[in-house]
Design a protein around this motif. Structure first.
Motif, PDB file in Angstrom:
ATOM      1  N   LEU B   9     -23.271  -7.099  -6.695  1.00 26.87           N
ATOM      2  CA  LEU B   9     -22.097  -7.762  -6.135  1.00 26.87           C
ATOM      3  C   LEU B   9     -22.196  -7.675  -4.615  1.00 26.87           C
ATOM      4  CD1 LEU B   9     -19.391  -6.288  -8.539  1.00 26.87           C
ATOM      5  CD2 LEU B   9     -20.910  -8.232  -8.870  1.00 26.87           C
ATOM      6  N   HIS B  41     -19.626 -13.136  -2.812  1.00 25.10           N
ATOM      7  CA  HIS B  41     -18.336 -13.629  -2.352  1.00 25.10           C
ATOM      8  C   HIS B  41     -18.091 -13.169  -0.925  1.00 25.10           C
ATOM      9  CE1 HIS B  41     -16.144  -9.890  -4.245  1.00 25.10           C
ATOM     10  NE2 HIS B  41     -17.282  -9.564  -3.702  1.00 25.10           N
ATOM     11  N   ARG B  82     -14.427 -21.737   2.296  1.00 21.45           N
ATOM     12  CA  ARG B  82     -13.863 -21.111   3.492  1.00 21.45           C
ATOM     13  C   ARG B  82     -14.894 -21.037   4.602  1.00 21.45           C
ATOM     14  NH1 ARG B  82     -13.838 -16.011   5.435  1.00 21.45           N
ATOM     15  NH2 ARG B  82     -14.843 -15.141   3.586  1.00 21.45           N
ATOM     16  N   ASP B  97     -16.346 -18.573  -9.692  1.00 18.00           N
ATOM     17  CA  ASP B  97     -15.147 -17.913  -9.187  1.00 18.00           C
ATOM     18  C   ASP B  97     -15.119 -16.475  -9.695  1.00 18.00           C
ATOM     19  OD1 ASP B  97     -13.057 -19.796 -11.529  1.00 18.00           O
ATOM     20  OD2 ASP B  97     -14.311 -18.020 -11.850  1.00 18.00           O
ATOM     21  N   HIS B  98     -13.985 -15.803  -9.483  1.00 17.19           N
ATOM     22  CA  HIS B  98     -13.962 -14.380  -9.837  1.00 17.19           C
ATOM     23  C   HIS B  98     -13.936 -14.142 -11.342  1.00 17.19           C
ATOM     24  CE1 HIS B  98     -13.078 -13.768  -5.503  1.00 17.19           C
ATOM     25  NE2 HIS B  98     -13.943 -12.812  -5.731  1.00 17.19           N
ATOM     26  N   ALA B  99     -13.660 -15.177 -12.106  1.00 21.97           N
ATOM     27  CA  ALA B  99     -13.840 -15.021 -13.556  1.00 21.97           C
ATOM     28  C   ALA B  99     -15.320 -14.793 -13.856  1.00 21.97           C
ATOM     29  CB  ALA B  99     -13.328 -16.260 -14.294  1.00 21.97           C
ATOM     30  N   LEU B 101     -17.390 -13.355 -11.798  1.00 19.84           N
ATOM     31  CA  LEU B 101     -17.708 -11.986 -11.367  1.00 19.84           C
ATOM     32  C   LEU B 101     -17.526 -11.023 -12.538  1.00 19.84           C
ATOM     33  CD1 LEU B 101     -16.648 -10.088  -8.180  1.00 19.84           C
ATOM     34  CD2 LEU B 101     -16.139  -9.124 -10.400  1.00 19.84           C
ATOM     35  N   TRP B 102     -16.410 -11.170 -13.250  1.00 21.20           N
ATOM     36  CA  TRP B 102     -16.131 -10.224 -14.334  1.00 21.20           C
ATOM     37  C   TRP B 102     -17.033 -10.457 -15.533  1.00 21.20           C
ATOM     38  CZ3 TRP B 102     -14.032  -5.820 -13.491  1.00 21.20           C
ATOM     39  CH2 TRP B 102     -13.244  -5.674 -12.341  1.00 21.20           C
ATOM     40  N   VAL B 111     -24.168  -1.963 -12.683  1.00 21.91           N
ATOM     41  CA  VAL B 111     -23.478  -2.767 -11.670  1.00 21.91           C
ATOM     42  C   VAL B 111     -23.580  -2.058 -10.332  1.00 21.91           C
ATOM     43  CG1 VAL B 111     -21.271  -3.772 -10.966  1.00 21.91           C
ATOM     44  CG2 VAL B 111     -21.873  -3.677 -13.389  1.00 21.91           C
ATOM     45  N   THR B 113     -22.518  -2.411  -6.215  1.00 23.77           N
ATOM     46  CA  THR B 113     -21.759  -3.110  -5.183  1.00 23.77           C
ATOM     47  C   THR B 113     -22.388  -2.759  -3.848  1.00 23.77           C
ATOM     48  OG1 THR B 113     -19.753  -2.847  -6.497  1.00 23.77           O
ATOM     49  CG2 THR B 113     -19.481  -3.499  -4.214  1.00 23.77           C
ATOM     50  N   GLY B 116     -19.635  -2.459  -0.243  1.00 28.68           N
ATOM     51  CA  GLY B 116     -18.228  -2.246  -0.546  1.00 28.68           C
ATOM     52  C   GLY B 116     -17.334  -2.770   0.557  1.00 28.68           C
ATOM     53  N   GLY B 117     -16.088  -2.435   0.495  1.00 29.65           N
ATOM     54  CA  GLY B 117     -15.126  -2.932   1.462  1.00 29.65           C
ATOM     55  C   GLY B 117     -14.667  -4.319   1.102  1.00 29.65           C
ATOM     56  N   SER B 118     -13.603  -4.735   1.726  1.00 28.66           N
ATOM     57  CA  SER B 118     -13.053  -6.038   1.374  1.00 28.66           C
ATOM     58  C   SER B 118     -13.993  -7.147   1.819  1.00 28.66           C
ATOM     59  CB  SER B 118     -11.700  -6.221   2.053  1.00 28.66           C
ATOM     60  OG  SER B 118     -11.251  -7.552   1.881  1.00 28.66           O
ATOM     61  N   PRO B 119     -14.256  -8.098   0.931  1.00 28.89           N
ATOM     62  CA  PRO B 119     -15.105  -9.227   1.319  1.00 28.89           C
ATOM     63  C   PRO B 119     -14.327 -10.280   2.083  1.00 28.89           C
ATOM     64  CG  PRO B 119     -14.493  -9.439  -0.972  1.00 28.89           C
ATOM     65  CD  PRO B 119     -13.882  -8.157  -0.485  1.00 28.89           C
ATOM     66  N   TRP B 120     -13.072 -10.028   2.362  1.00 28.72           N
ATOM     67  CA  TRP B 120     -12.301 -11.004   3.079  1.00 28.72           C
ATOM     68  C   TRP B 120     -11.917 -10.446   4.464  1.00 28.72           C
ATOM     69  CZ3 TRP B 120     -11.489  -9.427  -1.934  1.00 28.72           C
ATOM     70  CH2 TRP B 120     -11.868 -10.377  -2.916  1.00 28.72           C
TER      71      TRP B 120
END
Lengths: 125, 120
Positions: B9, B41, B82, B97-99, B101-102, B111, B113, B116-120
């Motif tokens: 991710l 993302h 964006r 989309d994030h569906a 991702l899951w 898995v 990552t 880490g941290g916010s991707p936004w």
């Protein structure tokens, strides 16, 4: 196959959005067969404040959307997703469990560490 | 570890060492016969766009996985829009989309990552 998943949410996006992106992304988990627990730590604990909201506003003629992370968290909880707020961060923000959305569990570092050890996958946001 | 599915991710862009390390790890995993599924993302949605070295490398990884289905690259469409890179996505990168991702998380044996941290 990943089954028990922990999402560590560290901070807030800081952007003015109708929903907190990390919380929104985690709601998609309900479509998959995963047992998800969201752990809020650092400044992300603010998302769990009951009644926390950003009121609608306007800037230079542009309407700014309202936002309510508390409402987003209630949605997660009602969907069966567990939400934990790290106790030391709750305390450092001057909060206690009574200030948080009903259903958000306050847990210490040892408890969260145990959760992470038992998880099949850990996502960091 | 034999024939495992590893989910990566990615949230950080080209300047992140975490991302560079994750992609090198992906290459090693593919070479060892494992399956790699990437969900990109936030700023990472731009990794597979444009004509720079990194998008070229992503295309090369996709090319390696094309015959045996061992490498998937799914990019969050909202992040793509964006960043304004939709017209420049490398062929083989799948908008999602994030569906997704899951779904990637659910079907992976491991898995990771990156950063880490916010991707936004």
């Amino acid at each position: 196959m990943a089954r028990r998943v922990v999402s560590l949410v560290h901070g807030v996006s800081g952007a003015l959005r109708p929903t907190e992106p990390a919380l929104e992304a985690n709601t998609y988990a309900i479509a998959e067969d995963v047992d998800l627990t969201v752990v809020l730590h650092g400044s992300a604990v603010e998302l769990a404040v009951a009644g926390g909201q950003v009121r609608p506003g306007e800037l230079a003629g542009v309407v700014l959307p309202p936002a309510s992370s508390a409402q987003d968290l209630r949605g997660l909880l009602e969907s069966g997703i567990g939400v934990i707020a790290l106790a030391e961060d709750v305390t450092s923000l001057g909060l206690d469990a009574a200030d948080l959305v009903d259903g958000v569990e306050v847990a210490d570092t040892d408890t969260v560490a145990g959760l992470l050890r038992r998880a099949d996958a850990v996502l960091a946001w | 570890m034999t024939g495992r599915t590893v989910a990566l991710l990615l949230a950080s862009g080209v300047t992140s060492e975490h991302t560079a390390t994750a992609l090198k790890l992906a290459e090693r995993l593919l070479a060892r016969g494992h399956r790699v599924a990437v969900f990109a993302h936030g700023d990472a949605a731009g990794l597979a766009a444009g004509t720079g070295e990194l998008p070229t490398a992503v295309t090369a990884l996709l090319r390696r996985g094309v015959h045996d289905g061992t490498f998937d690259w799914v990019v969050d469409q909202a992040s793509v829009e964006r960043l304004g890179v939709a017209p420049h996505l490398t062929p083989g990168a799948v908008p999602g989309d994030h569906a997704d991702l899951w779904a990637v998380v659910r079907h992976a044996d491991i898995v990771l990552t990156a950063g880490g941290g916010s991707p936004w």
